[in-house]
Write an enzyme that holds these catalytic residues in place. Structure first.
Site, PDB file in Angstrom:
ATOM      1  N   LYS A  82       0.835  -1.205   0.000  1.00  0.00           N
ATOM      2  CA  LYS A  82       0.000   0.000   0.000  1.00  0.00           C
ATOM      3  C   LYS A  82       0.873   1.260   0.000  1.00  0.00           C
ATOM      4  O   LYS A  82       0.637   2.203  -0.763  1.00  0.00           O
ATOM      5  CB  LYS A  82      -0.951  -0.023   1.214  1.00  0.00           C
ATOM      6  CG  LYS A  82      -2.027  -1.105   1.091  1.00  0.00           C
ATOM      7  CD  LYS A  82      -2.832  -1.346   2.373  1.00  0.00           C
ATOM      8  CE  LYS A  82      -3.790  -2.515   2.152  1.00  0.00           C
ATOM      9  NZ  LYS A  82      -4.622  -2.848   3.331  1.00  0.00           N
ATOM     10  N   GLN A  99      -4.642  -1.397   9.540  1.00  0.00           N
ATOM     11  CA  GLN A  99      -4.580  -2.741   8.967  1.00  0.00           C
ATOM     12  C   GLN A  99      -5.134  -3.762   9.964  1.00  0.00           C
ATOM     13  O   GLN A  99      -4.781  -3.760  11.151  1.00  0.00           O
ATOM     14  CB  GLN A  99      -3.126  -3.077   8.599  1.00  0.00           C
ATOM     15  CG  GLN A  99      -2.954  -4.382   7.845  1.00  0.00           C
ATOM     16  CD  GLN A  99      -3.578  -4.391   6.455  1.00  0.00           C
ATOM     17  OE1 GLN A  99      -3.735  -3.339   5.831  1.00  0.00           O
ATOM     18  NE2 GLN A  99      -3.954  -5.547   5.965  1.00  0.00           N
ATOM     19  N   ASP A 132     -10.972   2.687   4.085  1.00  0.00           N
ATOM     20  CA  ASP A 132     -11.329   1.271   4.069  1.00  0.00           C
ATOM     21  C   ASP A 132     -12.843   1.069   3.990  1.00  0.00           C
ATOM     22  O   ASP A 132     -13.298  -0.050   3.752  1.00  0.00           O
ATOM     23  CB  ASP A 132     -10.840   0.601   5.371  1.00  0.00           C
ATOM     24  CG  ASP A 132      -9.579  -0.222   5.164  1.00  0.00           C
ATOM     25  OD1 ASP A 132      -9.403  -0.756   4.062  1.00  0.00           O
ATOM     26  OD2 ASP A 132      -8.792  -0.316   6.122  1.00  0.00           O
TER      27      ASP A 132
END
Ligand code: GUN
Length: 310
Positions: free
Chosen positions: A54, A98, A121
């Site tokens: 990422k 994460q 997200d």
């Protein structure tokens, strides 16, 4: 039937190029670069790889990024303090925590502390609610990537029977909402579903997001369907390679297991999908690449909405 392989690489590259052009415009016309802050807690090896991808991709498209790596013993309060600080920091456009988080951390509290307009997200309840109401929302990257694969491969969604196997908050549930938004007829299956194969065989679009290597086999796959494989699992069984991968892949898969101890596979038996489906996403090289591309797109969208009102 011999399935068409839907390359995630080609579609991800298209999206990445579009996002990079948008980032260049934001810099030239509006004088800022979007910024993405990524938080990783502990030493989960898969998370380390994903987060690394990422941050690397952000640099490639011109997004500023910061990686916050916290120790495995971090408390909920410590993580909440960081997330709150980033939520309140005007220079930050996107925040990604994460998952999975270590057991002692209250994941729900952390995800709710992410400012909804920086929630790249799409995990905050406000964004989940907006998506399900059909309102503008930041939506989870992996299912959003699946929609891009289908659309950019000219696979009709409206009116089709789409079956999702798996009901996670990250993939299964938002996948259902997105397919419904595209006017598919949607069925969600899970570990307690009775006669799974009878339902999945009737799918015109089958999305496998179960987290079990090669679980979806010939009996589950409808002739001429589109099979989207969201899983990423290690596959170690040398003796099962010939019954799991197409002939042309067997040698390189055997070599990978012998050299590294495992090879990557999704939730679908690739040999069976290639023989029965009309379209199939490979692993590696399929949906996974789209997840990162859509995160970049979400970051730019979040920056535009927050800084330019859209
Ligand atoms: N862990 C596995 N997939 C994801 C994802 O899409 N986002 C985050 N934050 N964590 C994940």
């Amino acid at each position: 039937m011999r399935a068409r392989v839907l390359s995630g690489r080609k579609i991800a590259d298209e999206i990445i190029a579009e996002v990079a052009a948008e980032v260049a415009d934001l810099r030239e016309i509006h004088g800022f670069s979007p910024r993405l802050d990524v938080i990783r807690v502990g030493e989960d090896p898969a998370s380390e790889v994903y987060v690394g991808n990422k941050v690397k991709m952000a640099a490639e498209v011109g997004i500023e990024s910061r990686l916050h790596h916290l120790p495995a013993e971090t408390t909920t309060d410590e993580l909440l303090a960081l997330v709150t600080e980033l939520s309140n920091n005007d220079i930050v456009d996107g925040i990604l925590v994460q998952l999975p988080l270590p057991d002692q951390i209250d994941e729900r509290a952390v995800l709710e502390a992410v400012a909804a307009d920086k929630d790249v997200d799409g995990f905050h309840p406000l964004n989940v609610g907006r998506l399900n109401l059909g309102h503008k929302a930041l939506v989870p990257c992996t299912p959003a990537g699946v929609i891009e694969i289908l659309k950019r491969s000219n696979i009709e969604i409206a009116g089709k029977h789409a079956v999702i196997v798996g009901r996670s908050n990250i993939v299964g549930k938002p996948m259902a909402a997105l397919l419904l938004r595209e006017n598919a007829t949607v069925t969600i299956c899970h570990s307690r579903t009775a006669d799974l194969a009878a339902i999945t065989r009737s799918a015109e679009i089958l999305v496998a997001a179960i987290g079990r290597p090669a679980y979806i086999k010939a009996e589950h796959i409808g002739e001429g369907s589109t099979v989207i494989d969201v899983g990423i699992n290690p596959f170690v069984d040398l003796n099962a390679v010939a019954s799991t991968f197409p002939d042309e892949d067997v040698e390189k898969r055997l070599a990978a297991i012998e050299k590294r101890g495992s090879t990557l596979i999704g939730d679908v038996n690739q040999r069976d999908a290639m023989a029965k489906a009309a379209n199939f996403t490979p692993v590696p090289g399929g949906v996974g690449l789209l997840t990162v591309a859509m995160l970049m797109k979400n970051t730019v969208d979040a920056a535009k909405t927050r800084r330019l009102n859209g």
